[in-house]
Design an enzyme around this catalytic site. Structure first.
Site, PDB file in Angstrom:
ATOM      1  N   LEU A 388      33.743 -33.121  12.658  1.00  0.00           N
ATOM      2  CA  LEU A 388      33.753 -34.066  13.765  1.00  0.00           C
ATOM      3  C   LEU A 388      32.886 -33.491  14.871  1.00  0.00           C
ATOM      4  O   LEU A 388      32.791 -32.272  15.034  1.00  0.00           O
ATOM      5  CB  LEU A 388      35.182 -34.269  14.300  1.00  0.00           C
ATOM      6  CG  LEU A 388      36.223 -34.871  13.352  1.00  0.00           C
ATOM      7  CD1 LEU A 388      37.582 -34.896  14.039  1.00  0.00           C
ATOM      8  CD2 LEU A 388      35.815 -36.272  12.922  1.00  0.00           C
ATOM      9  N   ASP A 389      32.232 -34.363  15.638  1.00  0.00           N
ATOM     10  CA  ASP A 389      31.479 -33.891  16.794  1.00  0.00           C
ATOM     11  C   ASP A 389      32.381 -33.053  17.688  1.00  0.00           C
ATOM     12  O   ASP A 389      33.598 -33.285  17.751  1.00  0.00           O
ATOM     13  CB  ASP A 389      30.927 -35.062  17.609  1.00  0.00           C
ATOM     14  CG  ASP A 389      29.849 -35.826  16.878  1.00  0.00           C
ATOM     15  OD1 ASP A 389      29.336 -35.309  15.872  1.00  0.00           O
ATOM     16  OD2 ASP A 389      29.523 -36.948  17.322  1.00  0.00           O
ATOM     17  N   MET A 390      31.808 -32.126  18.406  1.00  0.00           N
ATOM     18  CA  MET A 390      32.575 -31.258  19.281  1.00  0.00           C
ATOM     19  C   MET A 390      33.446 -32.059  20.241  1.00  0.00           C
ATOM     20  O   MET A 390      34.607 -31.712  20.482  1.00  0.00           O
ATOM     21  CB  MET A 390      31.624 -30.356  20.075  1.00  0.00           C
ATOM     22  CG  MET A 390      32.313 -29.382  21.016  1.00  0.00           C
ATOM     23  SD  MET A 390      31.106 -28.297  21.819  1.00  0.00           S
ATOM     24  CE  MET A 390      32.176 -27.238  22.772  1.00  0.00           C
ATOM     25  N   THR A 392      34.568 -35.102  19.850  1.00  0.00           N
ATOM     26  CA  THR A 392      35.458 -36.041  19.173  1.00  0.00           C
ATOM     27  C   THR A 392      36.751 -35.335  18.794  1.00  0.00           C
ATOM     28  O   THR A 392      36.732 -34.219  18.283  1.00  0.00           O
ATOM     29  CB  THR A 392      34.786 -36.611  17.909  1.00  0.00           C
ATOM     30  OG1 THR A 392      33.558 -37.237  18.271  1.00  0.00           O
ATOM     31  CG2 THR A 392      35.687 -37.618  17.214  1.00  0.00           C
TER      32      THR A 392
END
Length: 541
Positions: A388-390, A392
């Site tokens: 997951l994106d940082m 998110t």
């Protein structure tokens, strides 16, 4: 400081020293300071007075402001635009370019005119009637040759088949010898026919190749002169830093992986602003860049939004220019530890907080990967299965052995795993549900930003459903059918998607306390038991 001598603008209200930040903001990671927001508002007010620029600005342009303090402690701001404006790169309200390549008589103008003349000659040759006629004739000869040779080959194969049939019904040596001579003669005739057509094709192509060789030579000359002009231009872009040291763009980019500066390097708003401040003994206090007008094709820009500096063009330049300034670096927020939703001997289902990396990065920011190694000490080997994106938050899978990791990876590859996300969008969404298909690829000059590119991008598909409409935001449930980097963020923000960025998206919308995107649901087949596993974890947005 005499404002008439330099392009410094005062604020509408007095600025107290307590209003100033302690450090200069990191241009690649910042929330705009209130003084920058005020300065941007004054720039927008000024631009409204220049109606002749309205259409160009409406088409989309990046502007920048730099809050500065002079030697007497007075505070004001500088303004800049990226590239050119109204066919010029120098307007009195804005700081001048680092190097004015558009001034009359400059080597750039002269050489650009020569290259334009080469373009004219190429265009003239390409559209010449004799060239078009030669190309058409060569194509026609090629088609005639292919048709006649195909007919001859068909006849040759038919005669060969009949001879094979005759051989089954005769053992007369004279007849067999006659068939051999007949075969040899027919093959020779076919070779002569092919040689005849090859000669005609070669002659036809030679006539067409005369103009093609001239065009290729001109293109090679254009490429050589353009590259030489670009490098000479970069040598004239002499950049200054906070310590008073200078380097040209070629020297700045030489140690980087790309080695040579990209086109347009040094023409963005940020380098212009810092260069002018240093040259006029102005102390940089805070900086911000903002977009006005329509979003460019592929990229995502929203009217009035603030954006970090681009890393491809401006990264090496600003790294040099900021040397000597006290710059705020890597705004790390305190993040709580992940929580375990489910755990067994094979895997764990974890709720990742916003602000934590999925896997260890180059810096010191915490990651789920490192946390998992410390948390699951009895595991054979802990591996984060997907990312997951940082910024998110939400569900992420951790495998406790290599076999589990590979089997879960296989399910992701086969797209049998179902994931859903909750998001708050920074505005209204027209339809209650739908499907977004928008191919994506990385922007090589501004990683990790992604751009929409139907020709070179990879397929990206997202289904969405509006779950709640509030006063200023829209709650949406996303079901991604592919797993591209920043897929949901781009599909939300892009005009061909929902046209409304996810709230708190610093890359594609408006930055805030966090990115309001949360991985809330996952379904997968347990690698060890084959059981269907379903987990939900609400965001609380």
């Amino acid at each position: 400081m005499p404002h008439s001598e330099i392009r410094l603008h005062g604020f509408d209200t007095n600025v107290d020293a307590a209003d100033l930040p302690d450090r200069f903001n990191d241009p690649f990671d910042y929330e705009p300071h209130p003084l920058c927001i005020a300065a941007a508002g004054m720039v927008r007010s000024y631009l409204k007075t220049r109606s002749e620029w309205g259409d160009e600005i409406a088409a989309g342009k990046m502007f920048g402001v730099l809050v500065v303090r002079d030697t007497e402690g007075c505070v004001g701001f500088l303004a800049a635009f990226s590239g050119n404006l109204a066919g010029d790169n120098d307007h009195p309200y804005f700081v001048p370019p680092v190097y004015d390549m558009l001034r009359p008589g400059d080597f750039f103008r002269r050489e650009e005119a020569e290259i334009s003349e080469i373009n004219r000659r190429i265009s003239e040759l390409e559209s010449a009637p004799e060239r078009i006629a030669a190309i058409r004739y060569a194509a026609e000869i090629g088609e005639l040759a292919a048709a006649e040779l195909a007919r001859a080959k068909e006849t040759l194969n038919g005669n060969k088949a009949r001879r094979a049939e005759r051989r089954l019904h005769t053992d007369d040596p004279a007849e067999l010898d006659a068939m051999i001579r007949e075969s040899q003669y027919q093959k020779a005739e076919y070779r002569r026919l092919k040689q005849l057509w090859d000669k005609r094709i070669s002659e036809a192509r030679a006539a067409a190749d005369i103009s093609e060789k001239r065009i290729s030579a001109l293109r090679a000359e254009r490429k050589r002169r353009s590259e030489a002009l670009q490098m000479r231009l970069f040598e004239h872009f002499v950049i200054m830093n906070a310590r008073g040291r200078t380097k040209n763009l070629c020297e700045i980019f030489a140690p980087t992986p790309q080695r040579t500066p990209p086109a347009g390097a040094g023409e963005c708003a940020a380098p212009k602003l810092l260069q002018y401040a240093y040259a006029n003994r102005l102390q940089p206090v805070a900086m911000a860049e903002f977009w006005l007008g329509r979003s460019p094709v592929g990229e995502i820009r929203h009217e009035g939004c603030y954006y970090p500096a681009c890393r491809g063009k401006c990264g090496p330049i600003l790294a040099f220019m900021l040397d000597g300034l006290d710059v705020e670096r890597h705004r790390q927020r305190e993040t709580p530890a992940p929580t375990v939703i489910y755990e067994d001997d094979s895997l764990a289902v974890v709720n990742k907080p916003a602000g934590m990396l999925s896997v260890k990065g180059k810096g010191s920011a915490p990651s789920v990967e490192e946390w998992a190694r410390q948390r699951f000490t009895n595991a054979e080997r802990t591996m984060v299965v997907h990312r997951l994106d940082m910024e998110t938050s939400g569900i992420i899978l951790v495998a406790k052995n290599l076999d589990t990791y590979r089997k879960l990876q296989s399910q992701f590859h086969d797209r049998t795993i179902v994931k859903r996300y909750e998001a708050l969008l920074d505005g209204p969404v027209a339809a209650d549900s739908g499907r977004i298909e928008l191919a994506l690829r990385p922007d090589p000059l501004d990683r990790p930003r992604q751009v929409a590119d139907p020709e070179h991008g990879k397929q990206a598909v997202t289904e969405y459903r509006v779950t709640e409409r509030r006063a200023e935001v829209t709650a949406v449930e996303f079901t991604p059918r592919t797993g591209r980097t920043h897929q949901l963020r781009v599909h939300s923000a892009h005009p061909l998607g929902l046209g409304t960025p996810i709230a708190g998206d610093a890359l594609y919308g408006h930055p805030s306390s966090r990115l309001f995107l949360h991985a809330s649901h996952i379904e997968f087949r347990h690698p060890a038991t084959g059981e269907t596993m379903v987990f939900d974890c609400e965001s609380g947005f």
